[in-house]
Write an enzyme that holds these catalytic residues in place. Structure first.
Site, PDB file in Angstrom:
ATOM      1  N   ALA A  14       0.820  -1.223   0.000  1.00  0.00           N
ATOM      2  CA  ALA A  14       0.000   0.000   0.000  1.00  0.00           C
ATOM      3  C   ALA A  14       0.849   1.266   0.000  1.00  0.00           C
ATOM      4  O   ALA A  14       0.323   2.368   0.118  1.00  0.00           O
ATOM      5  CB  ALA A  14      -0.956  -0.010   1.192  1.00  0.00           C
ATOM      6  N   TYR A 170       9.071 -13.030 -14.022  1.00  0.00           N
ATOM      7  CA  TYR A 170       7.885 -12.175 -13.859  1.00  0.00           C
ATOM      8  C   TYR A 170       6.726 -12.750 -14.666  1.00  0.00           C
ATOM      9  O   TYR A 170       5.610 -12.895 -14.159  1.00  0.00           O
ATOM     10  CB  TYR A 170       8.224 -10.765 -14.324  1.00  0.00           C
TER      11      TYR A 170
HETATM   12  N1  LIG Z   1       3.646  -0.140 -12.758  1.00  0.00           N
HETATM   13  C1  LIG Z   1       3.351  -0.901 -13.802  1.00  0.00           C
HETATM   14  O1  LIG Z   1       3.564  -0.524 -14.977  1.00  0.00           O
HETATM   15  C2  LIG Z   1       2.731  -2.245 -13.584  1.00  0.00           C
HETATM   16  C3  LIG Z   1       2.277  -2.950 -14.697  1.00  0.00           C
HETATM   17  C4  LIG Z   1       1.700  -4.205 -14.508  1.00  0.00           C
HETATM   18  C5  LIG Z   1       1.581  -4.720 -13.237  1.00  0.00           C
HETATM   19  N2  LIG Z   1       2.046  -4.029 -12.165  1.00  0.00           N
HETATM   20  C6  LIG Z   1       1.916  -4.656 -10.845  1.00  0.00           C
HETATM   21  O2  LIG Z   1       1.275  -3.768  -9.934  1.00  0.00           O
HETATM   22  C7  LIG Z   1       1.727  -4.033  -8.619  1.00  0.00           C
HETATM   23  C8  LIG Z   1       2.203  -2.768  -7.944  1.00  0.00           C
HETATM   24  O3  LIG Z   1       3.069  -2.097  -8.795  1.00  0.00           O
HETATM   25  P1  LIG Z   1       3.534  -0.616  -8.502  1.00  0.00           P
HETATM   26  O4  LIG Z   1       3.995  -0.062  -9.785  1.00  0.00           O
HETATM   27  O5  LIG Z   1       2.491   0.119  -7.759  1.00  0.00           O
HETATM   28  O6  LIG Z   1       4.823  -0.937  -7.576  1.00  0.00           O
HETATM   29  P2  LIG Z   1       5.496  -0.207  -6.348  1.00  0.00           P
HETATM   30  O7  LIG Z   1       6.827  -0.902  -6.243  1.00  0.00           O
HETATM   31  O8  LIG Z   1       5.461   1.286  -6.472  1.00  0.00           O
HETATM   32  O9  LIG Z   1       4.613  -0.598  -5.090  1.00  0.00           O
HETATM   33  C9  LIG Z   1       4.667  -1.843  -4.504  1.00  0.00           C
HETATM   34  C10 LIG Z   1       4.832  -1.703  -3.004  1.00  0.00           C
HETATM   35  O10 LIG Z   1       4.977  -3.032  -2.495  1.00  0.00           O
HETATM   36  C11 LIG Z   1       5.919  -3.016  -1.449  1.00  0.00           C
HETATM   37  N3  LIG Z   1       6.513  -4.333  -1.257  1.00  0.00           N
HETATM   38  C12 LIG Z   1       7.472  -4.943  -2.010  1.00  0.00           C
HETATM   39  N4  LIG Z   1       7.761  -6.149  -1.500  1.00  0.00           N
HETATM   40  C13 LIG Z   1       6.962  -6.318  -0.419  1.00  0.00           C
HETATM   41  C14 LIG Z   1       6.796  -7.374   0.525  1.00  0.00           C
HETATM   42  N5  LIG Z   1       7.513  -8.487   0.459  1.00  0.00           N
HETATM   43  N6  LIG Z   1       5.880  -7.213   1.504  1.00  0.00           N
HETATM   44  C15 LIG Z   1       5.144  -6.075   1.595  1.00  0.00           C
HETATM   45  N7  LIG Z   1       5.267  -5.041   0.731  1.00  0.00           N
HETATM   46  C16 LIG Z   1       6.167  -5.167  -0.263  1.00  0.00           C
HETATM   47  C17 LIG Z   1       6.940  -1.976  -1.866  1.00  0.00           C
HETATM   48  O11 LIG Z   1       7.642  -1.467  -0.728  1.00  0.00           O
HETATM   49  C18 LIG Z   1       6.079  -0.926  -2.557  1.00  0.00           C
HETATM   50  O12 LIG Z   1       5.714   0.116  -1.678  1.00  0.00           O
HETATM   51  C19 LIG Z   1       2.818  -5.110  -8.747  1.00  0.00           C
HETATM   52  O13 LIG Z   1       2.250  -6.384  -8.494  1.00  0.00           O
HETATM   53  C20 LIG Z   1       3.246  -4.979 -10.197  1.00  0.00           C
HETATM   54  O14 LIG Z   1       3.785  -6.162 -10.706  1.00  0.00           O
HETATM   55  C21 LIG Z   1       2.619  -2.787 -12.310  1.00  0.00           C
END
Ligand SMILES: NC(=O)c1ccc[n+]([C@@H]2O[C@H](COP(=O)([O-])OP(=O)(O)OC[C@H]3O[C@@H](n4cnc5c(N)ncnc54)[C@H](O)[C@@H]3O)[C@@H](O)[C@H]2O)c1
Length: 275
Positions: A14, A170
């Site tokens: 979050a 991934y």
């Molecule tokens: N940004 C994109 O373009 C994109 C595209 C497709 C899918 N996604 C997916 O969306 C999701 C979130 O992406 P985002 O861009 O918001 O990423 P982000 O890295 O900004 O946010 C993810 C959060 O998860 C936390 N985190 C990581 N490992 C953790 C753990 N073991 N336990 C608890 N918290 C943990 C991180 O500290 C971070 O705050 C991911 O599953 C990602 O694969 C993102």
């Protein structure tokens, strides 16, 4: 429409990797704005604090419980679920958002990175479900209302990423997440629990500047961002709010007949590009 008053949501990841809106951060804030009580979990206490600050500024502090937690530590997830129940009494929505990509094919990717990818993208959701499903199932037995689970997948499981970059761990783990969600949905379909997956495309979250620029060894972040915009049929990357709204819909009562399926949020990307 999409009112979460009286509902409790448990959102993993979050925070956000950098300033701005990650998918989990936007989802947590959107659900709180829509009336939900929200437990937000993140490994990074600082990132979680940024979400707390926003909710405090919006006068929604009473709707929010921040729990620093590693989603790969089963005992810690169990404690987080207990803390959520102690504060809010139930869990209606679980959003398994933790995840991220590492580049590499089976030869170039070290074995420990492969395992880390499976853990980060798949085991994190398994542990979320492991500890929240019994709560939702009990709620169903007691009140006839179970809950809704939304996993966050990626088009990286369906198509090559930009520039043909391979992220085998991934792709495999996010594809596995879809299968995991469908299988879990059927296992709990008669206990009032729905399970679906949102599949974001190329989104402009802080992850692009913070992780992808480094991973790709790109010095020109603006050029990378322009390239990512141009690769989407709609002509622009989506953002974290596009993901959050899709999650909110699947988690809402309006989606009561939707389970064991996927909602692709990609501006037409997967339809236009095949693997
Ligand atoms: N940004 C994109 O373009 C994109 C595209 C497709 C899918 N996604 C997916 O969306 C999701 C979130 O992406 P985002 O861009 O918001 O990423 P982000 O890295 O900004 O946010 C993810 C959060 O998860 C936390 N985190 C990581 N490992 C953790 C753990 N073991 N336990 C608890 N918290 C943990 C991180 O500290 C971070 O705050 C991911 O599953 C990602 O694969 C993102």
């Amino acid at each position: 429409m999409l009112d979460f008053t009286g509902k409790v949501a448990f959102v993993t990841g979050a925070g956000s990797v950098g300033e701005g809106w990650g998918n989990g951060k936007a989802t947590a804030v959107l659900l709180a704005r829509r009336g939900a009580m929200v437990c937000g979990l993140d490994l990074d206490a600082g990132a979680l604090q940024a979400t707390t600050d926003i909710l405090q500024q919006e006068g929604l502090a009473q709707n929010w419980l921040a729990i620093p937690c590693d989603m790969l530590d089963s005992a810690a997830v169990e404690r987080a679920v207990a803390a959520c129940l102690a504060r809010f009494g139930r869990i209606d929505v679980l959003v398994n958002n933790v995840g991220g990509s590492a580049p590499g094919d089976p030869v170039s990717m070290p074995e420990e990175v492969w395992q880390q990818q499976l853990d980060l993208n798949l085991t994190s959701a398994f542990l979320g479900c492991k500890h929240v499903l019994p709560v939702m199932a009990r709620q169903f037995d007691d009140t006839g209302k179970g809950g809704a689970i939304v996993n966050i997948g990626s088009v990286g499981s369906m198509t090559f990423q930009l520039g043909g970059r391979v992220s085998a761990g991934y792709a495999a783990s996010k594809a596995g997440l879809v299968a995991f969600g469908r299988s879990t949905a059927i296992a709990y379909v008669q206990r009032g629990i729905r399970v679906n997956t949102v599949i974001p495309g190329s989104m402009h979250t802080p992850l692009v500047e913070h992780r992808l620029v480094k991973q790709l060894g790109t010095v020109d972040a603006a050029a990378l961002i322009a390239k990512r915009h141009a690769a989407v049929p709609m002509g622009f990357m989506g953002d974290a709010w596009d993901v959050a709204h899709a999650v909110a819909f699947l988690a809402s009562d309006e989606a009561r007949y939707i389970t064991a399926t996927q909602l692709v949020v990609d501006g037409g990307m997967t339809a236009a590009r095949t693997a």
